[in-house]
Structure formats: structure tokens, C-alpha cells
Scaffold this motif. Structure first.
Motif, mmCIF file in Angstrom:
data_model
loop_
_atom_site.group_PDB
_atom_site.id
_atom_site.type_symbol
_atom_site.label_atom_id
_atom_site.label_comp_id
_atom_site.label_asym_id
_atom_site.label_seq_id
_atom_site.Cartn_x
_atom_site.Cartn_y
_atom_site.Cartn_z
ATOM 1 N N ALA A 45 6.092 -1.459 -3.671
ATOM 2 C CA ALA A 45 4.939 -1.792 -4.510
ATOM 3 C C ALA A 45 4.395 -0.519 -5.148
ATOM 4 N N SER A 65 6.058 -4.571 0.126
ATOM 5 C CA SER A 65 4.676 -4.069 0.267
ATOM 6 C C SER A 65 4.621 -2.896 1.222
ATOM 7 N N LYS A 120 4.358 -5.277 -8.128
ATOM 8 C CA LYS A 120 3.667 -5.917 -7.015
ATOM 9 C C LYS A 120 4.642 -6.823 -6.272
#
Length: 127
Positions: free
Chosen positions: A14, A127, A87
Motif C-alpha cells: 500500500a 496492507s 490501496k
């Protein structure tokens, strides 16, 4: 027969960046409006970005506006998607698509409007 081949997908953290490329063969590239779409598991294919035949007009989905940039090089028969600030929700298979544009400034945002599609390239954002 028009063929589209995507490349440049991969695994990224990310906040990172990737640049997708889509090479087009078998037609007059400058005659085609181009688009990028994506499809996440269990979801419908959705519009990401579009560019007119001339490259002067572009359009983006709200979810990627300000982070992604679509561009084309008519001399190289290639369309690009520069993806920044990625993202986890950007994770999907990304497809490029082509359609003959009636006017040089036309762009298209619906899957049904496109005639030709690539095989897709996977983008995974962790992430």
C-alpha cells in the motif's frame, strides 16, 4: 484481428506504484478510444479510466481520480495506466479495452461500449 496484451501487474505494498501497459496490434491504434477496467473477486467488472483517440481527453472513476493517470503513445500502439498511492482495495485483475472512436475526442466508460479486450493482468496491493 485486434489483439490487446496487458503487462506490468504485480504485488505491491500500500502506498506504492505500478505502471500497466497495454500493447495493441492488428488495427490502427490511433482510431481506437481506450479504457482500463478492473474486476475484483466476486465483483463486477468496473470502469477505471478512459482516453480518447487523440489522447487529449481523459476520464476517471472517482475511486482513482488523483491517483491514477491514463496515457497513450500512438507511435508505440500502447496505452498506459500509471497507478500511484495504491490501496488494498485496488487489488483486482486489470483489463484494457478498445473501441473505434467516432470522433477524436470521444471516450467511453461502459463495458458494453468496448469491442476488444485484453486477457488481464493481476494487481495485488498488500496492507
Amino acid at each position: 484481428q485486434v489483439q490487446l496484451v496487458e503487462s506490468g501487474g504485480g504485488l505491491v505494498q500500500a502506498g506504492g506504484s505500478l505502471r500497466l501497459s497495454c500493447a495493441v496490434s492488428g488495427g490502427t491504434f490511433s482510431s481506437y478510444a481506450m479504457g482500463w477496467f478492473r474486476q475484483a473477486p466476486g465483483k463486477e467488472r468496473e470502469f477505471v479510466a478512459a482516453i480518447s483517440r487523440s489522447g487529449r481527453r481523459t476520464y476517471y472513476a472517482d475511486s482513482v481520480k488523483g491517483r491514477f493517470t491514463i496515457s497513450r503513445d500512438n507511435a508505440k500502439n500502447t496505452v498506459y495506466l500509471q497507478m500511484n498511492s495504491l490501496k488494498p482495495e485496488d487489488t483486482a485483475v486489470y483489463y484494457c479495452a478498445a473501441v473505434l472512436g467516432m470522433y477524436s475526442g470521444d471516450y467511453y466508460t461502459k463495458t458494453a461500449e468496448y469491442r476488444y479486450w485484453g486477457q488481464g493482468t493481476q494487481v495485488t496491493v498488500t496492507s
